[in-house]
Design an enzyme around this catalytic site. Structure first.
Site, PDB file in Angstrom:
ATOM      1  CB  VAL A   1      -1.024  -0.043   1.169  1.00 40.01           C
ATOM      2  CG1 VAL A   1      -0.369   0.104   2.513  1.00 40.01           C
ATOM      3  CG2 VAL A   1      -2.113   0.994   0.963  1.00 40.01           C
ATOM      4  CG  ASP A   2       5.118   3.001   1.887  1.00 33.98           C
ATOM      5  OD1 ASP A   2       4.775   4.172   1.626  1.00 33.98           O
ATOM      6  OD2 ASP A   2       6.189   2.716   2.466  1.00 33.98           O
TER       7      ASP A   2
ATOM      8  CB  VAL B   1       5.878  -7.342   3.388  1.00 35.48           C
ATOM      9  CG1 VAL B   1       5.629  -7.489   1.907  1.00 35.48           C
ATOM     10  CG2 VAL B   1       5.968  -5.902   3.787  1.00 35.48           C
TER      11      VAL B   1
ATOM     12  CB  THR C   1      -2.533  -7.825   7.465  1.00 33.58           C
ATOM     13  OG1 THR C   1      -3.044  -7.032   6.383  1.00 33.58           O
ATOM     14  CG2 THR C   1      -3.147  -7.376   8.773  1.00 33.58           C
TER      15      THR C   1
END
Ligand code: AR6
Length: 176
Positions: A37-38, A128, A126
């Site tokens: 998501v980053d 890596v 939830t």
């Protein structure tokens, strides 16, 4: 009276598409971007976000696990990005549960300080970082519900699940 649950919305999809006051990023302590998501937030938001992260690190150093910092949203539909660092799962005896709760709580406190009314969370740690999904969902929902109960300024919290498994878990817990 409005219940806390009525201020939580569960969604499945991509958090970078949401038009909210703030989206939360599951970052790492360097604040220099990464995968998951980053990566998606930095790609969609553009270089302004990384520039602001660099300024924050230059000013106050890395972001410790469980803490949160804020930047603008760049090209995202969201106005702001709250970057928090969830714990890496190390088997459960390294204070992971408290650190995950801190990540949610400190994001919400920072939201309040910045007059954020609508905020969207991904399923922090939830991916890596390997935190067991069911326990992570329980902690997320419990922490957010507790905060909403005493902070009416936050009008809506979105839990944005990318994967089917998290969506099913959140759906079950929220409906219990
Ligand atoms: N929208 C919403 N959720 C997403 C998206 C998206 N576009 N993409 C992935 N997810 P992760 P972590 C979900 O690995 O475990 C990074 O490299 C994904 O399905 O992104 O906290 C950072 O730089 C999962 O449920 O974050 C750190 O180094 C959730 O987001 C490290 O990963 C979190 O998965 C942080 O690991």
């Amino acid at each position: 009276m409005e219940t806390t649950f009525s201020r939580i919305t569960l969604l499945q999809g991509d958090i970078t598409k949401l038009k909210v006051d703030a989206v939360v990023n599951a970052a790492n302590s360097s604040l220099m971007g990464g995968g998951g998501v980053d990566g998606a937030i930095h790609r969609a938001g553009g270089p302004v976000i990384l520039d602001e992260c660099c300024e924050i690190v230059a000013r106050q150093g890395r972001c410790a696990t469980g803490e949160a910092v804020i930047t603008s949203g760049g090209n995202l539909p969201a106005k702001l990005v709250i970057h928090t660092v969830g714990p890496i799962w190390r088997g459960g005896s390294s204070n992971e549960e408290q650190l995950l709760a801190n990540a949610y709580l400190n994001s919400l406190k920072l939201a309040l300080k910045n007059e954020v009314e609508t905020i969207a969370f991904p399923n922090i740690s939830t991916g890596v970082y390997g935190f067991p999904k069911e326990r992570a969902a329980e902690i997320a929902i419990q922490t957010v519900s507790g905060f909403l109960a005493s902070n009416p300024e936050i009008s809506r919290v979105y839990f944005v699940c990318f994967d089917e498994e998290n969506y099913a878990l959140y759906s079950r817990i929220l409906n219990e």
